[in-house]
Design a protein around this motif. Structure first.
Motif, mmCIF file in Angstrom:
data_model
loop_
_atom_site.group_PDB
_atom_site.id
_atom_site.type_symbol
_atom_site.label_atom_id
_atom_site.label_comp_id
_atom_site.label_asym_id
_atom_site.label_seq_id
_atom_site.Cartn_x
_atom_site.Cartn_y
_atom_site.Cartn_z
ATOM 1 N N LEU A 124 0.841 -1.202 0.000
ATOM 2 C CA LEU A 124 0.000 0.000 0.000
ATOM 3 C C LEU A 124 0.873 1.247 0.000
ATOM 4 O O LEU A 124 0.714 2.151 -0.838
ATOM 5 N N ALA A 125 1.812 1.294 0.937
ATOM 6 C CA ALA A 125 2.682 2.467 1.052
ATOM 7 C C ALA A 125 3.638 2.573 -0.128
ATOM 8 O O ALA A 125 3.968 3.685 -0.560
ATOM 9 N N ALA A 126 4.088 1.438 -0.650
ATOM 10 C CA ALA A 126 5.010 1.467 -1.788
ATOM 11 C C ALA A 126 4.382 2.167 -2.980
ATOM 12 O O ALA A 126 5.029 2.965 -3.671
ATOM 13 N N ALA A 127 3.094 1.900 -3.235
ATOM 14 C CA ALA A 127 2.408 2.543 -4.355
ATOM 15 C C ALA A 127 2.275 4.038 -4.125
ATOM 16 O O ALA A 127 2.438 4.845 -5.051
ATOM 17 N N VAL A 128 1.986 4.413 -2.890
ATOM 18 C CA VAL A 128 1.834 5.829 -2.560
ATOM 19 C C VAL A 128 3.173 6.557 -2.710
ATOM 20 O O VAL A 128 3.246 7.636 -3.324
ATOM 21 N N VAL A 129 4.226 5.984 -2.160
ATOM 22 C CA VAL A 129 5.549 6.598 -2.266
ATOM 23 C C VAL A 129 5.975 6.696 -3.728
ATOM 24 O O VAL A 129 6.550 7.706 -4.158
ATOM 25 N N TRP A 130 5.705 5.660 -4.496
ATOM 26 C CA TRP A 130 6.031 5.663 -5.927
ATOM 27 C C TRP A 130 5.339 6.820 -6.641
ATOM 28 O O TRP A 130 5.954 7.556 -7.425
ATOM 29 N N ALA A 131 4.043 6.996 -6.370
ATOM 30 C CA ALA A 131 3.278 8.059 -7.018
ATOM 31 C C ALA A 131 3.776 9.442 -6.606
ATOM 32 O O ALA A 131 3.904 10.346 -7.444
ATOM 33 N N ILE A 132 4.057 9.614 -5.315
ATOM 34 C CA ILE A 132 4.543 10.909 -4.837
ATOM 35 C C ILE A 132 5.920 11.207 -5.418
ATOM 36 O O ILE A 132 6.202 12.337 -5.853
ATOM 37 N N ALA A 133 6.788 10.195 -5.442
ATOM 38 C CA ALA A 133 8.123 10.392 -6.006
ATOM 39 C C ALA A 133 8.040 10.749 -7.482
ATOM 40 O O ALA A 133 8.769 11.625 -7.964
ATOM 41 N N GLY A 134 7.147 10.076 -8.208
ATOM 42 C CA GLY A 134 6.984 10.372 -9.621
ATOM 43 C C GLY A 134 6.499 11.778 -9.880
ATOM 44 O O GLY A 134 6.815 12.384 -10.911
ATOM 45 N N THR A 135 5.744 12.314 -8.939
ATOM 46 C CA THR A 135 5.269 13.691 -9.053
ATOM 47 C C THR A 135 6.370 14.684 -8.663
ATOM 48 O O THR A 135 6.608 15.677 -9.362
ATOM 49 N N ALA A 136 7.050 14.400 -7.561
ATOM 50 C CA ALA A 136 8.097 15.309 -7.073
ATOM 51 C C ALA A 136 9.301 15.366 -8.007
ATOM 52 O O ALA A 136 10.006 16.384 -8.044
ATOM 53 N N LEU A 137 9.534 14.292 -8.770
ATOM 54 C CA LEU A 137 10.679 14.248 -9.676
ATOM 55 C C LEU A 137 10.323 14.675 -11.101
ATOM 56 O O LEU A 137 11.153 14.565 -11.999
ATOM 57 N N ASN A 138 9.105 15.168 -11.279
ATOM 58 C CA ASN A 138 8.666 15.582 -12.614
ATOM 59 C C ASN A 138 8.788 17.093 -12.801
ATOM 60 O O ASN A 138 7.982 17.709 -13.507
ATOM 61 N N ASP A 139 9.746 17.683 -12.104
ATOM 62 C CA ASP A 139 10.053 19.110 -12.226
ATOM 63 C C ASP A 139 8.887 20.020 -11.860
ATOM 64 O O ASP A 139 8.581 20.973 -12.579
#
Length: 258
Positions: A207-222
């Motif tokens: 559950l948390a892995a998916a959330v962290v993945w999504a947040i990281a993908g947003t934060a690393l998208n400039d």
């Protein structure tokens, strides 16, 4: 050990078949129409736009859902109460998923947002009901609990991202101070809800892995700096919630994996 109800019924067989067929349908729709989702998301870009690579999470979700569909149709699984309580919710989630792909790809964002909200409700209900029943071994932890938890975590963030894009669709600003403030508030609000779910749930690692993945993908998208900082805070909070849940649980393996 598998706990069965007295016997499988015709209703169980109908549910098993419906879940299996709809699992296939949602994958077919994603393969045929899924490429249209990315361009539409970029057309209505906001500070909460996730990077393209983030959407690779759908691969384990779809593969896991197909595995779950096969698992719940096994003779020894058909009549289990846990499948009776969750099967139709997950069947409905497949319908809403396919409909969301088509609606979002067509640029009908308000409809797509309603559909992904319905999808979130379905997977969240299934996740919540699975938390009340121990998993029947490693296979179930991977195919069923892991998939549903991963799905729930991802859709929780995808719903927030879709809400932001829908706001741009209806005329709200997709850039500037107001958009950044709104993005930060939405991101932190979703993080609070997810952290609460982690502290109360099981299978919290996927559950948390998916959330962290999504947040990281947003934060690393400039995105703007404020969103990057909020994303970093959100990731720390979610991971801390996972650590606390596992270290304080009576059965750490169940808390972590279902």
């Amino acid at each position: 050990m598998t706990v069965l109800s007295p016997h499988a019924t015709r209703a169980d067989l109908v549910r098993n078949i419906a879940v299996a067929l709809l699992a296939i349908v949602q994958v077919v729709v994603a393969v045929v129409a899924g490429d249209a989702v990315g361009p539409v998301a970029r057309e209505y870009a906001t500070p909460l736009l996730a990077a393209g690579w983030t959407f690779a999470v759908w691969l384990p979700i779809y593969a896991g859902f197909l595995g779950y569909a096969a698992y719940q149709a096994l003779p020894g699984q058909r009549a289990r109460q846990v499948h009776r309580r969750t099967g139709w919710w997950l069947a409905a989630s497949a319908v809403f998923n396919a409909a969301w792909v088509l609606a979002f790809g067509a640029g009908w964002l308000p409809l797509a947002e309603l559909l992904i909200l319905a999808l979130l409700v379905c997977v969240a209900v299934a996740y919540g009901r699975f938390t009340r029943t121990p998993a029947d071994g490693v296979l179930e932890r991977v195919l069923v609990r892991g998939t549903v938890a991963l799905y729930t975590g991802w859709v929780s963030l995808a719903t927030a991202l879709g809400t932001a894009a829908t706001g741009v669709w209806i005329g709200l600003p997709g850039a500037g101070p107001l958009a950044v403030i709104a993005a930060i508030v939405v991101l932190l609000a979703v993080t609070a809800v997810v952290s609460w779910a982690v502290l109360a749930g099981t299978a919290v690692v996927p559950l948390a892995a998916a959330v962290v993945w999504a947040i990281a993908g947003t934060a690393l998208n400039d995105p703007p700096a404020g969103v990057v900082v909020a994303g970093a805070v959100a990731i720390v909070v979610v991971i801390a919630s996972v650590v606390r849940r596992i270290t304080t649980a009576g059965f750490p393996v169940r808390a972590a994996w279902g």
